[in-house]
Design an enzyme around this catalytic site. Sequence first.
Site, PDB file in Angstrom:
ATOM      1  N   CYS A 185      34.580   3.435  -6.690  1.00 26.66           N
ATOM      2  CA  CYS A 185      35.353   2.851  -5.583  1.00 26.66           C
ATOM      3  C   CYS A 185      34.424   2.424  -4.441  1.00 26.66           C
ATOM      4  CB  CYS A 185      36.382   3.860  -5.078  1.00 26.66           C
ATOM      5  SG  CYS A 185      37.456   3.178  -3.795  1.00 26.66           S
TER       6      CYS A 185
ATOM      7  N   CYS B  56      35.412   7.359   1.631  1.00 25.00           N
ATOM      8  CA  CYS B  56      36.187   8.557   1.990  1.00 25.00           C
ATOM      9  C   CYS B  56      35.360   9.812   1.664  1.00 25.00           C
ATOM     10  CB  CYS B  56      37.519   8.562   1.245  1.00 25.00           C
ATOM     11  SG  CYS B  56      38.383   6.976   1.349  1.00 25.00           S
TER      12      CYS B  56
ATOM     13  N   CYS C 256      35.956  12.247  -1.322  1.00 24.75           N
ATOM     14  CA  CYS C 256      36.386  11.720  -2.621  1.00 24.75           C
ATOM     15  C   CYS C 256      35.288  11.668  -3.686  1.00 24.75           C
ATOM     16  CB  CYS C 256      36.996  10.343  -2.443  1.00 24.75           C
ATOM     17  SG  CYS C 256      37.800   9.755  -3.948  1.00 24.75           S
TER      18      CYS C 256
ATOM     19  N   CYS D 244      52.929   9.595 -11.801  1.00 29.69           N
ATOM     20  CA  CYS D 244      52.192   8.952 -10.710  1.00 29.69           C
ATOM     21  C   CYS D 244      50.845   8.458 -11.211  1.00 29.69           C
ATOM     22  CB  CYS D 244      52.010   9.961  -9.575  1.00 29.69           C
ATOM     23  SG  CYS D 244      51.171   9.258  -8.162  1.00 29.69           S
TER      24      CYS D 244
ATOM     25  N   CYS E 212      55.614   6.258  -9.832  1.00 31.49           N
ATOM     26  CA  CYS E 212      54.860   6.268  -8.576  1.00 31.49           C
ATOM     27  C   CYS E 212      53.486   5.690  -8.876  1.00 31.49           C
ATOM     28  CB  CYS E 212      54.731   7.709  -8.072  1.00 31.49           C
ATOM     29  SG  CYS E 212      53.659   7.880  -6.628  1.00 31.49           S
TER      30      CYS E 212
ATOM     31  N   CYS F  90      55.536   7.787  -0.190  1.00 26.95           N
ATOM     32  CA  CYS F  90      54.902   9.094  -0.374  1.00 26.95           C
ATOM     33  C   CYS F  90      53.631   9.056   0.460  1.00 26.95           C
ATOM     34  CB  CYS F  90      54.591   9.313  -1.862  1.00 26.95           C
ATOM     35  SG  CYS F  90      53.636  10.811  -2.181  1.00 26.95           S
TER      36      CYS F  90
ATOM     37  N   ARG G 205      55.090  18.264  -0.594  1.00 25.21           N
ATOM     38  CA  ARG G 205      54.413  18.605  -1.849  1.00 25.21           C
ATOM     39  C   ARG G 205      53.151  19.440  -1.623  1.00 25.21           C
ATOM     40  NH1 ARG G 205      53.471  13.698  -4.937  1.00 25.21           N
ATOM     41  NH2 ARG G 205      55.672  13.886  -5.436  1.00 25.21           N
TER      42      ARG G 205
END
Length: 329
Positions: free
Chosen positions: A69, A73, A76, A113, A144, A204, A276
């Site tokens: 990616c 972040c 991550c 998801c 999702c 979400c 969640r």
Amino acid sequence: MTSVCQSAKPTTLDHSAVERRKWAVAEVEALFELPFMDLVFRAQQVHREHFDPNAVQRSTLLSIKTGGCSEDCSYCSQSARYKTGLDRQQLMAIEEVVEKAKAAKAKGSSRFCMGAAWKGPKEKELETVLAMVREVKALGMETCVTLGMLKGDQALRLKDAGLDYYNHNIDTAPEFYGQVITTHTLADRLDTLDQVRSAGINVCSGGIVGMGEGRKSRAGLIAQLANMPTPPQSVPINNLVAVPGTPLADVEKLDPFEFVRTIAAARITMPTSFVRLSAGRQQMNDEMQALCFLAGANSIFYGDQLLTTDNPDVDHDQALFDRLGLRAI
Ligand code: SAM
Ligand code: DTB
Ligand code: SF4
């Protein structure tokens, strides 16, 4: 022992029937300051006003495109900027995704998801994801996806394909955001959430705690979620999974009770949202998870893997549900 539901409370909710209020960060901080027992008791009271306290929703995650990616972040494993030893994988074939969804359904999961390590989807990639959404929906599961930032008519096309939820986290409070991520802004994330909401897709959105932020930032995260135009239907609260090779690999662990307080604050400020208990369950014992359910968590990720890290195995989760008399929804 099998779990039996003795409550007739509905698990789907009419948000319009619940009075909304805005939360100042200081008010949410005041919740965090309450004695632990008072806070958890209040959260459980709010929880019982709106939900069956013994019912927990289960979603299964699948990483449909892994690693490489462009974003930075700091938590991550999938950022191309950090040496985390992760094997990159191209976008999965549609048939493989459908097989995984069928297996998740067979294990009792109600929502599937699909997550992709993208800043946002390109045209051809979106076409493939739309086909995945259609096929998973046709299995009778809720759908999702979490694909990063959306543009143009992408949200509308996802809605047309039958998407039920879009996961897009705001991750942390505004003042801490720049210390965690520099390649996109919180405003970018809020813009995508607006597109998702306008398209009529359930939102979400949640965040991560345990990244070295202070209590004020945890309260700021919760206030920002609660004050959205409509609160997210689903609010994932992740406890940082410290991944070797990422900038946050060695950050000091959060006091577990502070994590429970964060769940309780989410429950009190977003009474009709599913909260969640998300990443970090593998690192928690059963007693800690029970405390989180007591504090108002009523949804989990279910399946042996999150995206790239481990989650409790389904047999263990099923045994925990049985021991606590929890019913899956
Ligand atoms: N690339 C997309 C995005 O950023 O929205 C989707 C995938 S991204 C991995 C989804 C969310 O997972 C992040 O926003 C973050 O909240 C959470 N997450 C990622 N790595 C994590 C970690 N190590 N510990 C806890 N939560 C994590
Ligand atoms: C969310 O809030 N947590 C999930 C899901 N949304 C996509 C992701 C957790 C990822 C944990 C680290 C990993 O497995 O890579
Ligand atoms: Fe990329 Fe999402 Fe990971 Fe950020 S959280 S590096 S956008 S996969």
